[in-house]
Design a protein around this motif. Structure first.
Motif, short mmCIF file in Angstrom:
data_model
loop_
_atom_site.label_atom_id
_atom_site.label_comp_id
_atom_site.label_asym_id
_atom_site.label_seq_id
_atom_site.Cartn_x
_atom_site.Cartn_y
_atom_site.Cartn_z
N ALA A 157 0.71 -1.25 0.01
CA ALA A 157 -0.07 -0.05 -0.09
C ALA A 157 0.93 1.16 0.19
CB ALA A 157 -0.79 0.07 1.37
N LYS A 158 2.00 1.22 0.80
CA LYS A 158 2.92 2.42 0.83
C LYS A 158 3.34 2.70 -0.53
CE LYS A 158 6.81 4.15 3.40
NZ LYS A 158 7.68 4.13 4.65
N ALA A 159 3.95 1.54 -1.06
CA ALA A 159 4.46 1.78 -2.48
C ALA A 159 3.33 2.20 -3.75
CB ALA A 159 5.16 0.32 -2.92
N CYS A 160 2.27 1.64 -3.52
CA CYS A 160 1.39 1.98 -4.51
C CYS A 160 0.69 3.49 -4.31
CB CYS A 160 0.14 1.13 -4.41
SG CYS A 160 0.67 -0.41 -4.83
N SER A 161 1.04 4.20 -3.18
CA SER A 161 0.55 5.50 -2.77
C SER A 161 1.67 6.63 -3.04
CB SER A 161 0.29 5.47 -1.26
OG SER A 161 -0.48 6.69 -1.17
N ALA A 162 1.53 7.13 -3.96
CA ALA A 162 2.47 8.35 -4.42
C ALA A 162 2.31 9.46 -3.29
CB ALA A 162 2.49 8.98 -5.78
N ASP A 163 1.20 9.53 -2.65
CA ASP A 163 0.79 10.60 -1.76
C ASP A 163 0.55 10.07 -0.29
OD1 ASP A 163 0.55 12.47 -3.82
OD2 ASP A 163 -1.65 11.96 -4.17
N ALA A 164 1.55 9.21 -0.14
CA ALA A 164 1.53 8.64 1.26
C ALA A 164 1.64 9.53 2.62
CB ALA A 164 2.46 7.38 1.65
#
Length: 413
Positions: A157-164
């Motif tokens: 999820a962290k890797a897929c979220s550019a706006d983490a």
């Protein structure tokens, strides 16, 4: 002695099946105990569990306990669904803004509580130390496996979220505003994760776009300002007080918005301050407060208080001003105007005449009319206070045209 290892292996198989049968009635209470202990020991999990967040936590715990007991009875049982459940759980934890340490700690607590219950059941049922040792190894391995799967979901999820980072910052603002309040440790942990220095006081700012905000790009706000601008109630949180320089920066970053600045308060009171700021925005829309681009709720607290419960205000006005119901609209407005002037001038005829722009004799005539309508209430301090409250909650705009109503009527309120 030579047959003992084989006997213990047989015992292990038989007793494992027996333990699974004994543990099945315990599943619900074990899961509840795990959830309770996680919430007691880890501040981040002490939020109410009524919504989707709570349901996912409970479901993950109950599924893990049920699967482990099922594996005791049948080691070949499929783990695919369990892995999917805990992968999603890890993804949700990242989106909720919690850290890896928090996630891993929750699994350790879960394993400890589950093992504590198994030990009790095993001792009460007379299981051998060999069986209990094997179960301990199985339990630790099983929880490590699920924790690893959840970790994979977290990282995915962290890797897929550019706006983490923005997601976590919005989550931090939501935590600060939650009611009932979350433990301060939970706020501090997430603040450290996103690199936000927790202030002793902060100022919430309610935002009202005057035109649709352009695109989804984050406006150029100061790095220490927390923002949630995508929802139905956009808001900002500024550490400390809002200075002139800070306000100028906000106006430049959001040029198509109106702001209502709440009072600067301790962090645990920010939700209340934001509520007052939002009410100030509503009062601007209703014409009670002037349509300035920046509204300072601190300067309008009496007005915000008086208009915080419109249904109650209507009840008050209906009870106190019912005596005027038989008058024409023009007569009623004149009486209200005179009553307001009388209250403001504390009964001084000359001051009233100046406020009303009429002759003092006209004031005396009108006062006789007020006396006939309100009688002894005009001499009762409590009654006078209630009358003034009722007048000040009338739907009017005292800042327009020297006190005229937004629609053009001459009632001063």
């Amino acid at each position: 002695m030579t047959g003992r290892p084989a006997d213990e292996a047989v015992d292990s198989t038989v007793f494992s099946g027996q333990l699974a049968q004994i543990m099945r009635p315990e599943l619900e209470s074990v899961a509840d105990e795990i959830v309770a202990e996680i919430r007691a020991l880890i501040p981040e999990y002490r939020r109410p569990l009524d919504g989707p967040y709570g349901k996912s936590i409970k479901a993950g715990v109950r599924h893990a306990v049920s699967l482990f007991v099922a594996q005791i009875a049948d080691p070949s049982v499929s783990k695919q669904h369990a892995h999917e459940v805990h992968r999603r759980l890890g993804q949700n934890e990242m989106r909720e803004g919690r850290s890896l340490d928090t996630l891993q700690a929750a699994y350790r607590v879960g394993a400890r509580v589950a093992w504590r219950r198994i030990m009790k059941v095993g001792r009460d049922s007379g299981f051998s130390s060999t069986v209990m040792s094997q179960l301990a190894d199985a339990m630790l391995g099983f929880m490590d496996e699920l924790a690893s799967v959840a970790l994979d979901g977290f990282l995915e999820a962290k890797a897929c979220s550019a706006d983490a980072l923005d997601t976590w910052r919005r989550r931090l603002l939501q935590l600060i505003l939650e009611r009932p309040a979350v433990p301060p440790e939970a706020v501090e942990e997430l603040a450290q994760l996103v690199g936000w220095t927790t202030p002793k006081t902060a100022t919430p700012v309610a935002v009202r776009p005057l035109f649709p905000l352009r695109g989804a790009q984050r406006p150029p706000l100061d790095a220490d300002v927390l923002a949630e601008l995508t929802g139905v109630e956009p808001r900002l949180l500024v550490p400390g007080a809002v200075t002139r320089e800070r306000l100028a920066a906000l106006e430049q970053a959001l040029p198509r918005c109106r702001f209502a600045v709440g009072p600067c308060v301790p962090l645990d009171a920010v939700a209340d301050s934001l509520r007052w700021a939002r009410k100030a925005l509503v009062l601007v829309d209703e014409g009670v407060l002037p349509p300035r681009r920046v509204v300072w709720a601190q300067e309008s607290l009496p007005v915000v208080l008086l208009h915080s419960d419109e249904a109650l205000a209507q009840q008050l006005r209906g009870r106190l001003l019912a005596s005027l119901d038989g008058l024409t609209a023009r007569q009623r407005e004149r009486m209200l105007e005179t009553l307001r002037a009388w209250l403001d001038a504390q009964g001084h005829v000359l001051d009233m005449a100046e406020r009303l722009s009429v002759h003092p004799q006209t004031v005396r005539y009108r006062m006789r009319q007020l006396e006939a309508v309100f009688g002894d209430r005009l001499r009762d301090p409590d009654a006078r206070f209630e009358l003034e409250l009722a007048l000040r909650t009338l739907p009017s705009a005292p800042w327009q045209n020297g006190g005229q109503r937004a629609g053009g009527a001459n009632t001063r309120t």
